[in-house]
Scaffold this active site. Sequence first.
Site, PDB file in Angstrom:
ATOM      1  CE  LYS A 191      -3.547   2.366   2.719  1.00 34.21           C
ATOM      2  NZ  LYS A 191      -4.380   2.324   3.957  1.00 34.21           N
ATOM      3  CE  LYS A 244      -6.292   1.953  -0.624  1.00 36.66           C
ATOM      4  NZ  LYS A 244      -6.998   1.961   0.690  1.00 36.66           N
TER       5      LYS A 244
END
Length: 321
Positions: A191, A244
Amino acid sequence: MNRLRRLRRTEALRHLVRETRLRAGDLIYPIFVSETATGPEPIPSMPGQSRLDIASVADKAKEVQDKGVGALLIFGLPAAKNDDATSARTDDGIVPQAIRAAKAAAPDLVVMTDVCVCAYTPHGHCGVLHGHEIDNDRTLPLLTDMALSHARAGADVVAPSSMMDHQVGALREGLDANGFKEIAVMGYSAKFASGFYGPFRDAADSAPAFGDRASYQHDPANLRHARREILADVEEGADILMVKPGIAYLDIVRLARETSDLPIAAYNVSGEYSMVKAAAERGWLDERRIVLETLTAFRRAGADLVITYHALEAASWLNDN
């Protein structure tokens, strides 16, 4: 003579030899559930998305199931915030309520939950503060308690997004010790500290009150460091790995696919969604074509699952084909 166009000549031929398939069941639909909402509250920066009240969750879960979308991912917006994120850990909190409502309406639907405290604290950071620094190790028990409250409510998958070191291992150990060995953990394994999260932070009221999250989310410039995080989550017992954001990080999706045989999820985040919506509203893009092309790109890069706010629309388009 070799003519590569032979197999592109008709739609039937193109479909027959298509290498990458996209199905509604590959998609995960994220929702925002608010403890203060009295009905769906439209999110201005995310056209077509709303903060839902508990009564609306049942209808949304049923729609997700009926359209064949693979799973629902729940983000909670509490009525009260404090530095200890107390409302994130109670069995009657907004996410446990939403899980029970979703499961009652759609018993066979896979329900996933976000495990992070940024929306539950006034400072908007993803962990316990020590001054202006995040205390990694004091945050882990809080995240574990949050995941346990979700497991008790019936969640199938918990997804720690705080980007604390050893968060996957802490949740796995806590779930196992409390009789929830069957609950899966989806790690936010790569992420990145991205500018694509802006609309989400508006929707969840979770923007940091000071500083940023660069000390615990990935530097967008680093690929090898992301691989180390992916391997750490594998070692700590993750069942699914996530990358992400998505569009600007397809190389990381491919890296994750080449690093592990675990299922890989890509998150088509809020900023990516809103850019397409804004351009489509102005007639600058064909929304259906762009969305299906983008989701196919995630699958082509190696993602097994795609988390996307376009999931319901995409499922309708795919089911029409």
